[in-house]
Scaffold this active site. Structure first.
Site, PDB file in Angstrom:
ATOM      1  N   GLY A 150       0.711  -1.081  -0.061  1.00  0.00           N
ATOM      2  CA  GLY A 150      -0.164   0.048  -0.043  1.00  0.00           C
ATOM      3  C   GLY A 150       0.882   1.126   0.010  1.00  0.00           C
ATOM      4  CD  GLN A 187       3.330   5.878   3.094  1.00  0.00           C
ATOM      5  OE1 GLN A 187       2.466   5.286   2.526  1.00  0.00           O
ATOM      6  NE2 GLN A 187       4.441   4.998   3.480  1.00  0.00           N
ATOM      7  CB  CYS A 220       5.392   1.716   7.590  1.00  0.00           C
ATOM      8  SG  CYS A 220       4.607   3.265   6.868  1.00  0.00           S
ATOM      9  CG  LEU A 221       6.879   1.184   1.573  1.00  0.00           C
ATOM     10  CD1 LEU A 221       6.140   1.425   0.358  1.00  0.00           C
ATOM     11  CD2 LEU A 221       8.116   0.125   1.251  1.00  0.00           C
ATOM     12  CG  HIS A 269      -0.475   1.183   7.644  1.00  0.00           C
ATOM     13  ND1 HIS A 269       0.699   0.454   8.600  1.00  0.00           N
ATOM     14  CD2 HIS A 269       0.236   1.629   6.755  1.00  0.00           C
ATOM     15  CE1 HIS A 269       1.610   1.013   8.006  1.00  0.00           C
ATOM     16  NE2 HIS A 269       1.509   1.699   6.930  1.00  0.00           N
ATOM     17  CD  GLU A 270      -1.379   2.225   3.162  1.00  0.00           C
ATOM     18  OE1 GLU A 270      -0.898   3.374   3.261  1.00  0.00           O
ATOM     19  OE2 GLU A 270      -0.506   1.247   2.914  1.00  0.00           O
ATOM     20  CG  HIS A 287       0.501   6.580   6.039  1.00  0.00           C
ATOM     21  ND1 HIS A 287       1.779   7.183   6.730  1.00  0.00           N
ATOM     22  CD2 HIS A 287       0.870   5.395   5.623  1.00  0.00           C
ATOM     23  CE1 HIS A 287       2.384   6.034   6.698  1.00  0.00           C
ATOM     24  NE2 HIS A 287       2.067   4.833   6.159  1.00  0.00           N
TER      25      HIS A 287
HETATM   26  O1  GNR Z   1       4.092  -2.645   2.401  1.00  0.00           O
HETATM   27  C1  GNR Z   1       3.361  -2.582   3.431  1.00  0.00           C
HETATM   28  N1  GNR Z   1       3.264  -3.685   4.256  1.00  0.00           N
HETATM   29  C2  GNR Z   1       2.458  -3.691   5.417  1.00  0.00           C
HETATM   30  C3  GNR Z   1       2.482  -4.670   6.325  1.00  0.00           C
HETATM   31  C4  GNR Z   1       1.744  -4.928   7.157  1.00  0.00           C
HETATM   32  C5  GNR Z   1       0.706  -3.731   7.647  1.00  0.00           C
HETATM   33  C6  GNR Z   1       0.805  -2.662   6.787  1.00  0.00           C
HETATM   34  C7  GNR Z   1       1.596  -2.461   5.748  1.00  0.00           C
HETATM   35  S1  GNR Z   1       1.722  -1.159   4.637  1.00  0.00           S
HETATM   36  C8  GNR Z   1       3.259  -1.163   4.236  1.00  0.00           C
HETATM   37  C9  GNR Z   1       3.573  -0.128   3.060  1.00  0.00           C
HETATM   38  C10 GNR Z   1       3.066   1.257   3.628  1.00  0.00           C
HETATM   39  O2  GNR Z   1       4.022   1.788   4.447  1.00  0.00           O
HETATM   40  N2  GNR Z   1       1.990   1.712   3.284  1.00  0.00           N
HETATM   41  O3  GNR Z   1       1.754   3.097   4.026  1.00  0.00           O
HETATM   42 NI    NI Z   2       2.814   2.914   5.871  1.00  0.00          NI
END
Ligand code: GNR
Ligand code: NI
Length: 168
Positions: A46, A51, A92-93, A134-135, A138
């Site tokens: 995601g 980001q 998270c990236l 999670h997104e 952000h």
């Molecule tokens: O790549 C991603 N893997 C992930 C693993 C577990 C819970 C959430 C994520 S999202 C993350 C990519 C990211 O940072 N999206 O904002």
């Molecule tokens: Ni993230």
């Protein structure tokens, strides 16, 4: 298409609350395509516009095993369908290299606009439900490290700050 730079914690720009998208036009679709390309290039499931330092309510996801099912959510909203929480080791990236357990509702109903500007509603569970939440965090300036202990968060902050100083 372009691969964009991803901001890293503790960059204060990650704390920006994104504004609703006003119109789904060609410029926005071009941004959607750049987000998808950046997400696939980085190997994420995601990516939220926040980001890449674009503060619009827009996110992309692909939780499919073959990474061939891009999903686009513009102005997403969700409601919790089942209050039971499930735990998952989130990454998270924008927090590269760190994984911590986070508890979230496991079933949600999402409403958003798609890439074509058409409204849709769908129910998500499993990894897709976790990722969508999670997104959306952000887009509200929140990161998964906000859910862990202050001590762990501080440890991650220091290590990432040090890594960023070395790279700069
Ligand atoms: O790549 C991603 N893997 C992930 C693993 C577990 C819970 C959430 C994520 S999202 C993350 C990519 C990211 O940072 N999206 O904002
Ligand atoms: Ni993230």
């Amino acid at each position: 298409m372009a691969i964009m730079d991803i901001l890293s914690f503790p960059d204060p720009r990650l704390r920006t609350r994104a504004a609703p998208v006003e119109s789904v036009d060609d410029a926005l679709r071009s941004l959607v395509d750049d987000l998808l390309e950046t997400m696939y290039d980085a190997g994420g499931i995601g990516l939220a516009a926040t980001q890449v330092n674009v503060h619009k309510r827009l996110l992309v996801m692909d939780t499919s095993p073959d990474r061939d099912r891009p999903r686009v959510y513009i102005n997403p909203e969700f409601e919790v369908l089942d209050p039971e929480l499930g735990e998952y080791d989130e990454g998270c990236l924008s927090v590269p290299g760190y994984y911590e357990t986070v508890n979230r509702p496991q079933r949600i109903r999402v409403s958003a606009l798609g890439r074509d500007g058409e409204a849709f509603t769908e129910e998500l569970d499993g990894l897709a439900a976790i990722c969508l939440q999670h997104e959306v965090d952000h887009l509200d300036g929140k990161l998964f490290v906000d859910y862990i202990s202050p001590l762990k968060r501080q440890r991650i902050r220091r290590k990432l700050e040090k890594a960023q100083r070395v790279r700069a």
